[in-house]
Design a protein around this motif. Structure first.
Motif, PDB file in Angstrom:
ATOM      1  N   GLU A 145     -86.581  17.789   7.051  1.00  0.00           N
ATOM      2  CA  GLU A 145     -87.067  17.712   9.283  1.00  0.00           C
ATOM      3  C   GLU A 145     -87.849  19.103   9.457  1.00  0.00           C
ATOM      4  N   LEU A 146     -86.244  19.933   9.903  1.00  0.00           N
ATOM      5  CA  LEU A 146     -86.803  21.317   9.985  1.00  0.00           C
ATOM      6  C   LEU A 146     -87.788  21.184   9.210  1.00  0.00           C
ATOM      7  N   LEU A 147     -88.034  21.642   7.882  1.00  0.00           N
ATOM      8  CA  LEU A 147     -89.163  21.794   6.722  1.00  0.00           C
ATOM      9  C   LEU A 147     -90.366  21.541   6.841  1.00  0.00           C
ATOM     10  N   SER A 148     -90.608  19.837   6.747  1.00  0.00           N
ATOM     11  CA  SER A 148     -91.312  19.305   7.569  1.00  0.00           C
ATOM     12  C   SER A 148     -92.358  19.928   8.861  1.00  0.00           C
ATOM     13  N   GLN A 149     -91.672  20.564   9.802  1.00  0.00           N
ATOM     14  CA  GLN A 149     -92.445  20.909  10.956  1.00  0.00           C
ATOM     15  C   GLN A 149     -93.332  22.521   9.975  1.00  0.00           C
ATOM     16  N   TYR A 150     -93.030  23.115   9.348  1.00  0.00           N
ATOM     17  CA  TYR A 150     -93.821  23.539   8.839  1.00  0.00           C
ATOM     18  C   TYR A 150     -94.288  23.895   7.975  1.00  0.00           C
ATOM     19  N   VAL A 151     -94.348  22.929   6.593  1.00  0.00           N
ATOM     20  CA  VAL A 151     -94.579  22.709   5.320  1.00  0.00           C
ATOM     21  C   VAL A 151     -96.470  22.598   5.405  1.00  0.00           C
ATOM     22  N   GLY A 152     -97.342  23.810   5.448  1.00  0.00           N
ATOM     23  CA  GLY A 152     -99.199  22.806   5.716  1.00  0.00           C
ATOM     24  C   GLY A 152     -99.755  23.423   7.268  1.00  0.00           C
ATOM     25  N   GLN A 153     -98.553  23.750   8.012  1.00  0.00           N
ATOM     26  CA  GLN A 153     -98.789  24.314   8.795  1.00  0.00           C
ATOM     27  C   GLN A 153     -99.696  25.433   9.086  1.00  0.00           C
ATOM     28  N   VAL A 154     -99.264  26.362   8.231  1.00  0.00           N
ATOM     29  CA  VAL A 154    -100.249  27.806   7.702  1.00  0.00           C
ATOM     30  C   VAL A 154    -101.481  27.431   7.176  1.00  0.00           C
ATOM     31  N   ILE A 155    -101.661  26.926   5.461  1.00  0.00           N
ATOM     32  CA  ILE A 155    -102.305  26.803   4.907  1.00  0.00           C
ATOM     33  C   ILE A 155    -102.814  24.916   5.188  1.00  0.00           C
ATOM     34  N   PRO A 156    -103.924  24.210   5.954  1.00  0.00           N
ATOM     35  CA  PRO A 156    -103.574  22.968   5.335  1.00  0.00           C
ATOM     36  C   PRO A 156    -103.958  22.440   4.632  1.00  0.00           C
ATOM     37  N   ALA A 157    -103.016  21.494   3.985  1.00  0.00           N
ATOM     38  CA  ALA A 157    -103.312  21.270   2.563  1.00  0.00           C
ATOM     39  C   ALA A 157    -104.513  20.335   1.859  1.00  0.00           C
ATOM     40  N   THR A 158    -105.612  20.200   2.431  1.00  0.00           N
ATOM     41  CA  THR A 158    -106.649  20.246   2.262  1.00  0.00           C
ATOM     42  C   THR A 158    -108.397  21.405   2.679  1.00  0.00           C
ATOM     43  N   THR A 159    -107.316  22.526   3.058  1.00  0.00           N
ATOM     44  CA  THR A 159    -108.196  24.027   2.140  1.00  0.00           C
ATOM     45  C   THR A 159    -109.239  23.920   1.019  1.00  0.00           C
ATOM     46  N   ASP A 160    -108.676  23.330   0.507  1.00  0.00           N
ATOM     47  CA  ASP A 160    -109.089  23.413  -0.982  1.00  0.00           C
ATOM     48  C   ASP A 160    -108.245  22.710  -2.029  1.00  0.00           C
TER      49      ASP A 160
ATOM     50  N   ALA B 158    -104.685  22.240  -2.509  1.00  0.00           N
ATOM     51  CA  ALA B 158    -103.902  20.663  -2.586  1.00  0.00           C
ATOM     52  C   ALA B 158    -103.274  19.760  -3.333  1.00  0.00           C
ATOM     53  N   GLN B 159    -103.602  20.673  -4.532  1.00  0.00           N
ATOM     54  CA  GLN B 159    -102.577  20.314  -5.901  1.00  0.00           C
ATOM     55  C   GLN B 159    -101.096  21.019  -5.363  1.00  0.00           C
ATOM     56  N   ASN B 160    -101.156  22.405  -5.080  1.00  0.00           N
ATOM     57  CA  ASN B 160     -99.429  23.054  -4.271  1.00  0.00           C
ATOM     58  C   ASN B 160     -98.871  21.819  -3.504  1.00  0.00           C
ATOM     59  N   PHE B 161     -99.477  21.867  -2.360  1.00  0.00           N
ATOM     60  CA  PHE B 161     -99.203  20.615  -1.300  1.00  0.00           C
ATOM     61  C   PHE B 161     -98.628  18.748  -2.304  1.00  0.00           C
ATOM     62  N   HIS B 162     -99.259  18.839  -2.824  1.00  0.00           N
ATOM     63  CA  HIS B 162     -98.606  17.250  -3.406  1.00  0.00           C
ATOM     64  C   HIS B 162     -97.657  17.444  -4.285  1.00  0.00           C
ATOM     65  N   TYR B 163     -97.871  18.563  -4.999  1.00  0.00           N
ATOM     66  CA  TYR B 163     -97.479  18.766  -6.409  1.00  0.00           C
ATOM     67  C   TYR B 163     -96.260  19.480  -6.791  1.00  0.00           C
ATOM     68  N   PHE B 164     -95.797  20.642  -5.328  1.00  0.00           N
ATOM     69  CA  PHE B 164     -94.840  20.952  -5.716  1.00  0.00           C
ATOM     70  C   PHE B 164     -93.342  21.350  -5.689  1.00  0.00           C
ATOM     71  N   ASN B 165     -92.521  21.559  -6.810  1.00  0.00           N
ATOM     72  CA  ASN B 165     -91.191  21.369  -7.305  1.00  0.00           C
ATOM     73  C   ASN B 165     -90.392  22.003  -7.342  1.00  0.00           C
ATOM     74  N   THR B 166     -90.672  23.324  -6.806  1.00  0.00           N
ATOM     75  CA  THR B 166     -89.988  24.699  -6.565  1.00  0.00           C
ATOM     76  C   THR B 166     -90.546  25.214  -5.841  1.00  0.00           C
ATOM     77  N   GLY B 167     -88.902  26.145  -5.215  1.00  0.00           N
ATOM     78  CA  GLY B 167     -89.602  27.358  -4.424  1.00  0.00           C
ATOM     79  C   GLY B 167     -88.647  27.695  -3.041  1.00  0.00           C
ATOM     80  N   ILE B 168     -88.785  28.247  -2.260  1.00  0.00           N
ATOM     81  CA  ILE B 168     -87.753  28.925  -1.425  1.00  0.00           C
ATOM     82  C   ILE B 168     -87.858  28.701   0.439  1.00  0.00           C
ATOM     83  N   PHE B 169     -87.114  28.065   1.116  1.00  0.00           N
ATOM     84  CA  PHE B 169     -87.193  28.049   2.153  1.00  0.00           C
ATOM     85  C   PHE B 169     -86.206  28.941   3.222  1.00  0.00           C
TER      86      PHE B 169
END
Ligand code: ADP
Ligand code: MG
Lengths: 266, 393
Positions: free
Chosen positions: B80-95, B99-110
């Motif tokens: 829940e905490l994470l979902s408040q921020y993912v896509g907040q700075v860069i909207p998923a539909t930007t390009d 969008a590809q990264n938004f839908h398919y990322f499977n690693t990273g750091i929070f």
């Protein structure tokens, strides 16, 4: 003993002949001064000796002992024992003074034997204090934001750190107040030894009361027109370049300042 | 990747990257468990592919609610905490690539830093591309910095492995009211990694996000760096250094958008190009109507060190408000011969003089790197790239 020997040197800049057959010999242990009006080719001479690419030697030679300098790149000339305190030193952001001087010293040592860091720092502190330079200047970027006087001091500091055999000092007195001039002169006098010679270039006699030369050469129109002892500088002081020019019957153009003024401090 | 193909690819003026096929990515499941780039006891995390190779948060910070964890862990532990921020700075539909990264990322750091947390150490984040199997890295870093927090981040990216593949990395930073963030990064992917990197910050009221971005990749890369100055007094200094070598192309687009009143956005870029490589700086200062008293400045300089190097510095100011200050400068030039002469006149060889001048050219950003390690990493990267230069030319 090391000898810098300049034989019948002709140099052009951008196709215009500036040096027109200059002869001069400087040995370690000797202090020489070159005096001459503005635009006569004094800086051209110093830059040519160091190997600046803009100055083209059209005939004549410069030797360090038996080595013809034409065969040596700028850095190799420096490592052979030459040093030039420049009239207008470059500023290099991002490279500290200390780092630069250490690189210069290490360039003279085998690659696998750089100077010990403590030895370097101790030497730098000693020379820096001798020249009344602040501690923070070592960590400042090379000449960046330095005042005219600080730059001149920094040139002399580098000379004291590198300990060249022959140092050419191009107007290290210009833009200095009397206190700074004394400090800089002290640095040069400190270097005096059988293993060190210098060629001081100056427009004014003032410097030569603090660093007493063994020989004074007067340069006009791309040549040395008269050589004497320290007393020649005094004679120039009272008669001016115009007087000497007329006495020698040379057809050299002088700027108004050089013709009319008698060594007023610039 | 059907969800994304209807969107356009991002526009990078003067960089042709369609042949890199960045929109055809197969998210990799590879991992490397050994730590490579973070010292023991450091505050931070190293993520290699899908593995967390190192993670350490001091107890005192954990007690205050600080979270630094892999994206996989965050999705499991605090979705829940994470979902408040993912896509907040860069909207998923930007390009398409966002969008590809938004839908398919499977690693990273929070990273989550609550309001008023006092953080003394530099936060170190390493995210490495595991290039051992031919699939691609699809990673997202999301960082929330709470109100009045002062935080210094050092982030690095490297390649582990030798198999040619791609990386898509999207990084979002939210700086809450009066937060002060310095984000320094060294991007050092090897030549087997073709990368798309997009870092953006949302800068709110009286907050500051300063970028110290070092692009030292060896492969083809497009990098987007952007600050959104959304509110009164938001500030961002985006400082970029880049070194391109061999045959690579690095395209860097740095944007600051002032929409807040009295917001301050400065872009400062320094690039060096070796061999046959290409480096393009696009600097964009955009001032939105209503951003009275905003300040947008930029300066980009590129040094070309070989005849076959190709470089460009394109400044662009898009201003839709009268009451602002703005300016730009850009140049593409050669190494300063007088500086070279000066150094060599002290006996320093041409090779070392060149290295010093290049390092000096980048010195302003180098000096602002938050750790000694980060500074040394850049110095070593310069040295390495110059070494490679001598071997190839
Ligand atoms: N790098 C240069 N480019 C063009 N002209 C030069 C350069 N250096 C010197 N000159 C010219 O050569 C002449 C001598 O200058 P210079 O050697 O600086 O004299 P001095 O040091 O005695 O005042 C002047 O006419 C000057 O304009
Ligand atoms: Mg001169």
């Amino acid at each position: 003993m090391t000898t810098l020997k300049i034989v019948n040197l002709h140099v052009s800049v951008e196709g215009k002949e500036i040096l027109k057959g200059l002869n001069l010999t400087v040995r370690t242990g000797e202090f020489h001064a070159i005096m001459g009006p503005n635009g006569t080719g004094k800086s051209t001479l110093s830059q040519t000796i160091m190997g600046h690419p803009a100055y083209e030697v059209t005939s004549g030679h410069i030797y360090m002992d038996d080595q013809d300098l034409a065969e040596l790149s700028v850095d190799a000339r420096a490592r052979a024992g030459l040093f030039l305190a420049m009239q207008y030193p470059s500023e290099i952001q991002g490279v500290t003074n200390a780092e630069f001087m250490r690189a210069a010293i290490n360039a003279r040592r085998p690659e696998d034997d750089p100077i010990n860091v403590m030895d370097f720092i101790n030497k730098l502190d000693e020379k820096r204090e001798f020249l009344s330079m602040s501690e923070e200047m070592a960590e400042r970027y090379l000449n960046e934001g330095f005042s005219g006087g600080e730059k001149k001091r920094n040139e002399v500091l580098q000379m004291m750190m590198i300990e060249p055999k022959i140092a050419i000092l191009d107007e290290i007195d210009s833009g200095l107040d009397i206190d700074a001039l004394k400090v800089v002169s002290r640095g040069v006098n400190e270097m005096r030894s059988d293993d060190f010679g210098t060629l001081m270039i100056t427009h004014y006699q003032r410097l030569l009361t603090y660093i007493v030369p063994d020989f004074v050469h007067v340069m006009m129109d791309g040549r040395i027109v008269k050589t004497g002892g320290a007393e020649l500088a005094q004679k120039l002081e009272s008669e001016g370049y115009a007087g000497l020019r007329n006495e020698l019957g040379i057809d050299a153009h002088l700027t108004d300042e050089d013709a009319n003024s008698y060594f007023v401090e610039g | 990747m059907n969800k994304t193909v209807e969107l356009d690819m991002p526009i990078f003026p003067k960089v042709r990257y369609s042949g890199w096929h960045l929109d055809e990515i197969e998210p990799s499941l590879a991992e490397v468990k050994e730590r490579h780039y973070i010292n023991d006891q450091a505050f931070g995390i190293e993520v290699n592919g899908q593995a967390t190779a190192y993670q350490h948060v001091p107890d005192a910070l954990t007690a205050q609610g600080v979270r630094v964890m892999s994206m996989l862990k965050a999705q499991a532990l605090c979705p829940e905490l994470l979902s408040q921020y993912v896509g907040q700075v860069i909207p998923a539909t930007t390009d398409r690539l966002v969008a590809q990264n938004f839908h398919y990322f499977n690693t990273g750091i929070f990273v989550y830093i609550p309001d008023d947390t006092q953080v003394d150490d530099v936060l170190q984040l390493a995210l490495n591309h595991v290039a051992t199997q031919g699939q691609d890295m699809m990673a997202r870093i999301v960082i929330y910095v709470g109100r009045r927090v002062k935080l210094s981040i050092f982030q690095q990216m490297h390649t582990l492995g030798e198999v040619k593949s791609k990386a898509s990395v999207v990084i979002e930073i939210i700086a809450a009211t009066s937060a002060q963030v310095t984000y320094a990064n060294v991007d050092a992917f090897s030549d087997v990694t073709t990368a798309y990197i997009n870092r953006q910050a949302l800068v709110t009221e009286h907050a500051t996000v300063n970028w110290e971005n070092a692009s030292f990749n060896d492969g083809n890369v497009i990098t987007q760096l952007e600050s959104h100055l959304r509110a009164e007094g938001a500030t961002s200094h985006a400082e970029v250094i880049a070194l391109s070598s061999k045959k690579q192309v690095q395209g860097i687009m740095t944007t600051v958008e002032n929409s807040g009143r009295h917001s301050v956005g400065h872009i400062f870029q320094r690039g060096v190009i070796l061999n046959r490589s290409k480096l393009v700086f696009n600097g964009i200062g955009r001032i939105i109507k209503g951003a009275k008293g905003a300040d947008a400045q930029q300066e980009s300089r590129v040094l070309m060190l070989s005849r076959r190097a190709r470089g460009d510095a394109n400044p662009l100011l898009l201003i839709d408000e009268n009451d602002v200050t703005a300016g730009h400068a850009a140049s593409v030039g050669q190494i300063d011969e007088n500086q070279m002469y000066y150094l060599m006149s002290r006996g320093i060889s041409k090779k070392i003089a060149r290295k010093l001048v290049i390092r000096g050219f980048m010195g302003e950003v180098l000096a602002k790197m938050p750790t000694k390690f980060a500074q040394q990493l850049i110095i070593d990267e310069i040295e390495r790239k110059l070494q490679d230069e001598n071997e190839t030319s």
